[in-house]
Motif scaffolding. Structure first.
Motif, PDB file in Angstrom:
ATOM      1  N   ILE A   1       9.197  -3.532 -14.980  1.00 45.20           N
ATOM      2  CA  ILE A   1       9.038  -2.935 -13.655  1.00 45.20           C
ATOM      3  C   ILE A   1      10.303  -3.190 -12.832  1.00 45.20           C
ATOM      4  O   ILE A   1      10.740  -4.337 -12.704  1.00 45.20           O
ATOM      5  N   CYS A   2      10.909  -2.135 -12.314  1.00 43.45           N
ATOM      6  CA  CYS A   2      12.069  -2.316 -11.448  1.00 43.45           C
ATOM      7  C   CYS A   2      11.740  -1.755 -10.069  1.00 43.45           C
ATOM      8  O   CYS A   2      10.717  -1.094  -9.884  1.00 43.45           O
ATOM      9  N   ILE A   3      12.605  -2.037  -9.108  1.00 45.20           N
ATOM     10  CA  ILE A   3      12.354  -1.599  -7.729  1.00 45.20           C
ATOM     11  C   ILE A   3      13.446  -0.617  -7.302  1.00 45.20           C
ATOM     12  O   ILE A   3      14.645  -0.938  -7.410  1.00 45.20           O
ATOM     13  N   ASN A   4      13.058   0.523  -6.803  1.00 48.56           N
ATOM     14  CA  ASN A   4      13.997   1.479  -6.183  1.00 48.56           C
ATOM     15  C   ASN A   4      15.183   1.865  -7.057  1.00 48.56           C
ATOM     16  O   ASN A   4      16.266   2.118  -6.546  1.00 48.56           O
ATOM     17  N   ASN A   5      14.986   1.903  -8.370  1.00 48.10           N
ATOM     18  CA  ASN A   5      16.065   2.348  -9.257  1.00 48.10           C
ATOM     19  C   ASN A   5      15.854   3.837  -9.536  1.00 48.10           C
ATOM     20  O   ASN A   5      15.434   4.244 -10.607  1.00 48.10           O
ATOM     21  N   LEU A   6      16.158   4.649  -8.513  1.00 49.96           N
ATOM     22  CA  LEU A   6      15.788   6.061  -8.618  1.00 49.96           C
ATOM     23  C   LEU A   6      16.743   6.861  -9.502  1.00 49.96           C
ATOM     24  O   LEU A   6      16.416   7.976  -9.919  1.00 49.96           O
TER      25      LEU A   6
ATOM     26  N   LEU B   1       9.921 -11.527  -7.303  1.00 48.76           N
ATOM     27  CA  LEU B   1       9.237 -12.811  -7.483  1.00 48.76           C
ATOM     28  C   LEU B   1       7.808 -12.738  -6.947  1.00 48.76           C
ATOM     29  O   LEU B   1       6.867 -13.227  -7.569  1.00 48.76           O
ATOM     30  N   LYS B   2       7.666 -12.057  -5.816  1.00 50.66           N
ATOM     31  CA  LYS B   2       6.330 -11.882  -5.252  1.00 50.66           C
ATOM     32  C   LYS B   2       5.463 -11.021  -6.188  1.00 50.66           C
ATOM     33  O   LYS B   2       4.301 -11.339  -6.466  1.00 50.66           O
ATOM     34  N   LEU B   3       6.067  -9.965  -6.702  1.00 49.44           N
ATOM     35  CA  LEU B   3       5.351  -9.087  -7.640  1.00 49.44           C
ATOM     36  C   LEU B   3       4.895  -9.872  -8.869  1.00 49.44           C
ATOM     37  O   LEU B   3       3.756  -9.712  -9.341  1.00 49.44           O
ATOM     38  N   ALA B   4       5.764 -10.733  -9.361  1.00 47.53           N
ATOM     39  CA  ALA B   4       5.401 -11.538 -10.529  1.00 47.53           C
ATOM     40  C   ALA B   4       4.158 -12.391 -10.231  1.00 47.53           C
ATOM     41  O   ALA B   4       3.249 -12.480 -11.060  1.00 47.53           O
TER      42      ALA B   4
ATOM     43  N   LEU C   1       9.076   1.023  -8.995  1.00 47.10           N
ATOM     44  CA  LEU C   1       8.349   1.070  -7.729  1.00 47.10           C
ATOM     45  C   LEU C   1       9.306   1.492  -6.638  1.00 47.10           C
ATOM     46  O   LEU C   1      10.378   0.898  -6.470  1.00 47.10           O
ATOM     47  N   GLU C   2       8.929   2.546  -5.935  1.00 49.77           N
ATOM     48  CA  GLU C   2       9.740   2.994  -4.806  1.00 49.77           C
ATOM     49  C   GLU C   2       9.073   2.458  -3.549  1.00 49.77           C
ATOM     50  O   GLU C   2       7.906   2.756  -3.284  1.00 49.77           O
ATOM     51  N   MET C   3       9.793   1.653  -2.775  1.00 43.34           N
ATOM     52  CA  MET C   3       9.182   1.039  -1.584  1.00 43.34           C
ATOM     53  C   MET C   3      10.235   0.627  -0.559  1.00 43.34           C
ATOM     54  O   MET C   3      11.400   0.464  -0.882  1.00 43.34           O
ATOM     55  N   GLU C   4       9.772   0.473   0.675  1.00 44.03           N
ATOM     56  CA  GLU C   4      10.609  -0.120   1.714  1.00 44.03           C
ATOM     57  C   GLU C   4      10.613  -1.624   1.488  1.00 44.03           C
ATOM     58  O   GLU C   4       9.537  -2.232   1.407  1.00 44.03           O
ATOM     59  N   THR C   5      11.780  -2.229   1.400  1.00 42.63           N
ATOM     60  CA  THR C   5      11.792  -3.669   1.166  1.00 42.63           C
ATOM     61  C   THR C   5      12.052  -4.453   2.454  1.00 42.63           C
ATOM     62  O   THR C   5      12.009  -5.684   2.444  1.00 42.63           O
ATOM     63  N   GLY C   6      12.307  -3.755   3.544  1.00 39.95           N
ATOM     64  CA  GLY C   6      12.529  -4.431   4.819  1.00 39.95           C
ATOM     65  C   GLY C   6      13.637  -5.456   4.718  1.00 39.95           C
ATOM     66  O   GLY C   6      14.697  -5.166   4.178  1.00 39.95           O
ATOM     67  N   SER C   7      13.364  -6.656   5.183  1.00 34.31           N
ATOM     68  CA  SER C   7      14.418  -7.683   5.175  1.00 34.31           C
ATOM     69  C   SER C   7      14.447  -8.451   3.854  1.00 34.31           C
ATOM     70  O   SER C   7      15.324  -9.267   3.608  1.00 34.31           O
ATOM     71  N   GLU C   8      13.484  -8.165   2.988  1.00 30.53           N
ATOM     72  CA  GLU C   8      13.429  -8.906   1.727  1.00 30.53           C
ATOM     73  C   GLU C   8      14.433  -8.357   0.721  1.00 30.53           C
ATOM     74  O   GLU C   8      14.651  -7.144   0.644  1.00 30.53           O
ATOM     75  N   SER C   9      15.003  -9.246  -0.082  1.00 29.67           N
ATOM     76  CA  SER C   9      15.883  -8.779  -1.151  1.00 29.67           C
ATOM     77  C   SER C   9      15.028  -8.300  -2.325  1.00 29.67           C
ATOM     78  O   SER C   9      13.840  -8.638  -2.428  1.00 29.67           O
ATOM     79  N   ILE C  10      15.657  -7.541  -3.215  1.00 32.97           N
ATOM     80  CA  ILE C  10      14.952  -7.075  -4.414  1.00 32.97           C
ATOM     81  C   ILE C  10      14.431  -8.278  -5.209  1.00 32.97           C
ATOM     82  O   ILE C  10      13.303  -8.269  -5.707  1.00 32.97           O
TER      83      ILE C  10
ATOM     84  N   PRO D   1       0.809  -1.230   0.000  1.00 33.88           N
ATOM     85  CA  PRO D   1       0.000   0.000   0.000  1.00 33.88           C
ATOM     86  C   PRO D   1       0.847   1.288   0.000  1.00 33.88           C
ATOM     87  O   PRO D   1       0.368   2.323  -0.455  1.00 33.88           O
ATOM     88  N   ASN D   2       2.091   1.208   0.483  1.00 34.61           N
ATOM     89  CA  ASN D   2       2.900   2.431   0.533  1.00 34.61           C
ATOM     90  C   ASN D   2       3.824   2.622  -0.663  1.00 34.61           C
ATOM     91  O   ASN D   2       4.571   3.593  -0.709  1.00 34.61           O
ATOM     92  N   ALA D   3       3.775   1.691  -1.586  1.00 35.08           N
ATOM     93  CA  ALA D   3       4.689   1.804  -2.731  1.00 35.08           C
ATOM     94  C   ALA D   3       4.297   2.995  -3.603  1.00 35.08           C
ATOM     95  O   ALA D   3       3.126   3.265  -3.813  1.00 35.08           O
TER      96      ALA D   3
END
Ligand code: CTP
Ligand code: MG
Length: 335
Positions: free
Chosen positions: A130-135, A92-95, A78-87, A53-55
């Motif tokens: 779609i990439c993650i946190n590639n600002l 994989l979850k997003l897929a 997608l800009e998001m907190e990934t916590g302990s999860e790796s990118i 929800p915060n992405a």
């Protein structure tokens, strides 16, 4: 061998400007294309917000930097907190989430330099990365968009160059030629080096925009509405510029010594960057410095064989514009 770098542009080159501008107009994305892209972004955004929800969703690449044609894909970060999860785990979850929501051809590509999920939209058929946190990509997207607003010849030149590169088979990084992003940077640097200049060097001016990405400051002058007349003194037409662009890359650029650098608005030496020898897979045969990730050479994919192919293609393109009766057709003939 004739000293071809001394050749001047044919005197009737301007007669091809209307044809080239018409081609440019035909490459611009339609309103329908843009609204399809927006629909894809909206449905993607819904899917993502259920799980994260915060992405924040940012568009980057050609759907947001104004260099997109009607064939361009949609690039999303997608800009998001990934916590302990790796990118990789997040992707994989997003897929999975996207498969459940009926997107087509969903595939997580984890091993790439920038890991992504690739999918396509069942409605429009668009492909979407779609990439993650590639600002950095978000920052360089804004930089390109701002450059495009200074002088319309940049968009015209870059559209024609991208179109040429796709048709001639030299826009394929996985085969050792250059990305669309690299071609746009080559166009910007070329226009920064014209006499009189057509583009300024925004990163050398007062910093009105600052974005911090992973500890690196991405800063430049972004009040580009103040620069509307910057290139006015230079009267070169798009036909002249397109010829000069190819001629520059065929005969003027010093591939052995120089790095092109939009960041400095100039060329700098490989020596200065320590890009003189091969390091790992980075061959540094044709050097294009990323404006913000300055350790990153966008030409690193080019090898001994593809640099020859690229230079031959630049020569061919310059010759077509110089000699042919209908260069607007022959320049773009598929290889
Ligand atoms: N990008 C980057 N570093 C690279 C390649 C790409 O940061 N080595 C980012 C840039 O923000 C670029 C975006 O990824 O704008 C998309 O790259 P690319 O597909 O090469 O360009 P597009 O402008 O999307 O072109 P096309 O119309 O061919 O899709
Ligand atoms: Mg793209």
């Amino acid at each position: 061998r004739m000293r071809r770098w001394q050749v001047e542009c044919r005197p009737d080159i301007d007669t091809f400007t209307p044809g080239l501008l018409a081609l440019y107009e035909s490459l611009k994305p339609s309103e329908e294309h843009k609204s399809n892209q927006q629909q894809l972004v909206d449905s993607l955004s819904k899917s993502v917000s259920k799980e994260w929800p915060n992405a924040q969703l940012h568009l980057y690449g050609s759907c947001a930097n104004s260099f997109g044609t009607s064939h361009s894909d949609v690039d999303v970060c997608l800009e998001m907190e990934t916590g302990s999860e790796s990118i990789a785990e997040v992707l994989l979850k997003l897929a999975d989430v996207l498969r459940t929501d009926n997107f087509d051809n969903v595939e997580a590509i984890i091993s790439a330099r920038v890991p992504i999920v690739r999918m396509s939209d069942p409605g429009s058929g668009f492909s979407c990365d779609i990439c993650i946190n590639n600002l950095f990509a978000v920052a360089n997207t804004k930089l390109l968009k701002d450059y495009a607003q200074i002088d319309q010849r940049l968009l015209q030149l870059a559209f024609l160059v991208k179109h040429w590169a796709k048709l001639r088979g030299v826009n394929e990084t996985y085969r050792g030629t250059l990305s669309s992003y690299a071609y746009v940077l080559m166009c910007i640097n070329f226009l920064q080096l014209r006499e009189p200049k057509i583009l300024p060097c925004l990163q050398a001016m007062e910093q009105t925009y600052i974005m911090n990405v992973d500890g690196t400051e991405c800063a430049y002058f972004d009040e580009v509405h103040q620069l509307q007349d910057f290139g006015a003194e230079n009267k070169e037409s798009i036909a002249e510029l397109l010829w000069a662009f190819f001629h520059y890359w065929a005969f003027h650029h010093d591939y052995r010594r120089d790095v092109i650098s939009v960041r400095t608005g100039n060329t700098i030496s490989k020596q200065e960057k320590n890009w003189t020898t091969r390091v790992g897979n980075d061959r540094h045969l044709m050097c294009i410095e990323d404006p913000f990730e300055t350790a990153h050479d966008l030409g690193r994919v080019v090898d001994r064989q593809t640099i020859r192919i690229l230079r031959e293609e630049f020569e061919r393109a310059a010759a077509k514009l110089q000699n042919d009766d209908d260069p607007c057709v022959t320049l773009f003939e598929p290889y």
